[in-house]
Design a protein around this motif. Structure first.
Motif, short mmCIF file in Angstrom:
data_model
loop_
_atom_site.label_atom_id
_atom_site.label_comp_id
_atom_site.label_asym_id
_atom_site.label_seq_id
_atom_site.Cartn_x
_atom_site.Cartn_y
_atom_site.Cartn_z
N VAL A 135 0.85 -1.19 0.00
CA VAL A 135 0.00 0.00 0.00
C VAL A 135 0.88 1.24 0.00
N GLN A 142 -5.91 1.71 6.34
CA GLN A 142 -6.27 0.88 5.21
C GLN A 142 -7.27 -0.19 5.62
N ILE A 144 -9.01 -3.71 5.99
CA ILE A 144 -8.59 -5.10 6.15
C ILE A 144 -9.82 -5.98 6.08
N LEU A 216 -5.05 -10.64 8.04
CA LEU A 216 -3.87 -10.00 7.45
C LEU A 216 -2.69 -10.98 7.39
N ARG A 254 3.45 -5.52 2.30
CA ARG A 254 2.01 -5.24 2.31
C ARG A 254 1.48 -5.19 3.74
N VAL A 258 0.07 -1.82 5.93
CA VAL A 258 -1.26 -1.76 6.53
C VAL A 258 -1.16 -1.43 8.02
N SER A 261 -0.37 2.23 8.58
CA SER A 261 -1.52 3.13 8.41
C SER A 261 -2.46 3.09 9.61
#
Length: 336
Positions: A135, A142, A144, A216, A254, A258, A261
């Motif tokens: 991202v 973000q 999930i 995740l 990735r 996440v 963020s």
């Protein structure tokens, strides 16, 4: 003159008699009045005495009731405590029983798991591809996916790849395919590391739930599956390192992006994301290099080394023994 005087005297005497009679009736009335007033006073006295007696009786009754209550309270303290104790214990037992039945009915109801597995295959495919793309925007939290179908299938896929790698390598497999060891390793990493990272995220004040962390990290195993599947069939260490840095690194970036963020603070971000990256990349190294050796060591410890059983082999009799036997036979024949 005499007559009139006599008349007047008679009249006066008659008036006197009338007055006497009137006075007598008045005296009689007074006597009656006195009798009535005496009886009324006696009645009032009796009523007053009765009221006093009733008040005394009521006071004695109230005092007796109070004494009985005090005696009952004094003598029944233990009984009341015992009753209260039994009631409290009964209420606690009933409350615990209701909670236990509610918990069993809750976990036995499959409908609570339906939202976590209600996903279309197209969505799973899109999320698998997104798990390999880091991202760019980390200023906003973000999204999930809060589902567990894709991560669960990836964990089972990783189990199958590990078993395939053990069969294609030089590892000696005993007692079946060792599926239990592979399942324990993959599910232990997924559940254990997800729980640890969730606890660490809670300490670092990251905005993520346990289901989101499981999702995740589960989708992050997609890079591990690709790397191990390729390198188990093509045995080149250089190729493994390329896939380890490329494919495994992309899935790790990735997840790190996440979490960045959703975390506030440079120190918290460094701790959380550094821990995630180190555990995820080292787990891939462990699966490629050390997993088979660890499994072999565990099996040797539990079952002993893999030594083939002893077999009987036919051996030839040496020539010297034949000569000795012939000489012995000849000597016996001569003696006879």
């Amino acid at each position: 003159m005499a007559a009139p005087g006599g008349r007047s005297g008679a009249a006066e005497w008659g008036g006197f008699e009338d007055n006497v009679q009137g006075g007598g009736s008045a005296v009689i009335d007074m006597e009656n009045m006195d009798d009535t007033s005496g009886s009324s006073f006696e009645d009032m006295g009796e009523m007053h005495q009765r009221m006093k007696e009733e008040e005394e009786e009521e006071a004695e009754g109230e005092a007796g009731a109070a004494e009985e209550e005090e005696d009952g309270e004094f003598l029944g303290v233990k009984g009341l405590r015992g009753q209260l104790g039994r009631q409290v214990a009964d209420q606690m037992w009933q409350a615990g029983k209701r909670q236990a039945s509610r918990a069993f009915s809750l976990y036995a109801n499959i409908d609570i798991l339906r939202p976590y597995f209600d996903v279309e295959p197209v969505q799973v495919r899109a999320r698998l591809l997104e798990s390999m793309i880091p991202v760019k925007m980390i200023n906003f939290p973000q999204k999930i996916a809060g589902e567990l179908y894709g991560p669960l299938m990836l964990v089972f896929t990783l189990v199958a790849i590990l078993l395939h790698g053990m069969k294609t390598s030089d590892t000696i497999i005993r007692e079946g395919t060792l599926m239990g060891t592979a399942i324990g390793t993959c599910f232990g990493y997924w559940l254990g590391v997800s729980s640890f990272l969730y606890f660490l995220a809670y300490l670092c004040n990251a905005q993520i739930t346990l289901v989101q962390m499981l999702s995740l990290l589960g989708y992050g195993l997609f890079g591990h599956c690709i790397t191990l599947f390729v390198t188990y069939n093509i045995h080149f260490h250089s190729l493994f390192y390329i896939f380890w840095l490329g494919v495994g690194g992309l899935s790790t970036l990735r997840m790190v992006a996440v979490l960045l963020s959703r975390t506030v603070g440079h120190t918290q971000r460094l701790i959380l994301c550094g821990t995630l990256a180190a555990l995820h990349m080292l787990f891939l190294l462990y699966l490629h290099f050390a997993y088979h050796k660890v499994v072999e060591g565990i099996l040797d410890t539990l079952e002993g080394p893999n030594v083939p059983p002893f077999q009987r082999v036919a051996r030839d009799i040496p020539v010297v023994s034949n000569v000795v036997l012939n000489t012995t036979a000849k000597s016996v024949a001569l003696t006879l």
